[in-house]
Design an enzyme around this catalytic site. Sequence first.
Site, mmCIF file in Angstrom:
data_model
loop_
_atom_site.group_PDB
_atom_site.id
_atom_site.type_symbol
_atom_site.label_atom_id
_atom_site.label_comp_id
_atom_site.label_asym_id
_atom_site.label_seq_id
_atom_site.Cartn_x
_atom_site.Cartn_y
_atom_site.Cartn_z
ATOM 1 N N LYS A 206 4.350 10.631 -12.778
ATOM 2 C CA LYS A 206 3.019 10.700 -11.768
ATOM 3 C C LYS A 206 2.968 12.016 -11.476
ATOM 4 C CE LYS A 206 1.808 7.202 -8.326
ATOM 5 N NZ LYS A 206 2.287 6.342 -7.213
HETATM 6 O O1 G3P Z 1 1.716 4.669 -5.057
HETATM 7 C C1 G3P Z 1 0.476 4.959 -4.500
HETATM 8 C C2 G3P Z 1 -0.374 3.884 -3.496
HETATM 9 O O2 G3P Z 1 -0.297 2.707 -4.220
HETATM 10 C C3 G3P Z 1 0.043 4.130 -2.096
HETATM 11 O O3 G3P Z 1 -0.381 3.168 -1.255
HETATM 12 O O4 G3P Z 1 -0.547 1.851 0.816
HETATM 13 O O5 G3P Z 1 0.376 4.295 0.886
HETATM 14 O O6 G3P Z 1 -1.973 4.043 0.545
HETATM 15 P P1 G3P Z 1 -0.606 3.352 0.443
#
Ligand code: G3P
Length: 219
Positions: A83
């Site tokens: 990633k």
């Molecule tokens: O893995 C990336 C993403 O899913 C992060 O989510 O909730 O931290 O915006 P969030």
Amino acid sequence: MKLFVDTADLNDIETIAGWGVLDGVTTNPTLLSKVEGEPDDIYRRVCELVNGPVSAEVVAEARAEMVEEGRRLAAIHPNIVVKLPMSAEGLAATATLAEDDVRVNMTLVFTAPQALLASSAGAAFVSPFLGRYDDIGENGVERLREIVESLETSLHDTEVLAASIRNPVHVTEAARMGADIATIPPKVFYQMLQHPLTAKGIDTFTQDFEARRARGAEA
Ligand code: G3P
């Protein structure tokens, strides 16, 4: 649409994998900071639990270091996907890794032009964030639709992985917008299971069957 879980928590991954619904896993440095253990050990265990792509994020910021870290992560297990963040350095590192057949998930993608760049660099996955758009009062689902439509004519084979999912409605919307994958936090998976009428229906069926059995015992 395939369902991935967005977590580094092995208990949650094992539980949800046990439902037979998981096609992959995504992690990020924030998610890793919430659990105990060495990241490489966690990635190995996740790869044992789920037979599908497992995203492991680099923290290096310059292309050469990103490539080096990405190669090291990819060597942990064949299911590891590297990633990388959306940036000029991330794009250059993606192109180098893709030439070596290392799959890249380009993260922190917010716009269709960014997704087109990631796809052209050779990213196997692009991760548009829904919830973080909603956090700033914009419509993440609409941006996701633009990204899906924009990549339909891409000459490269890039899957759209809807990320930053915060609730079951986001999951439904990602499917309706044509995302290839949604990566979903465990909490949202548990919410997806439930509906009051499902619980009520199970209770009614159980009670009715018990009543029938009791009548049979009386006869
Ligand atoms: O893995 C990336 C993403 O899913 C992060 O989510 O909730 O931290 O915006 P969030």
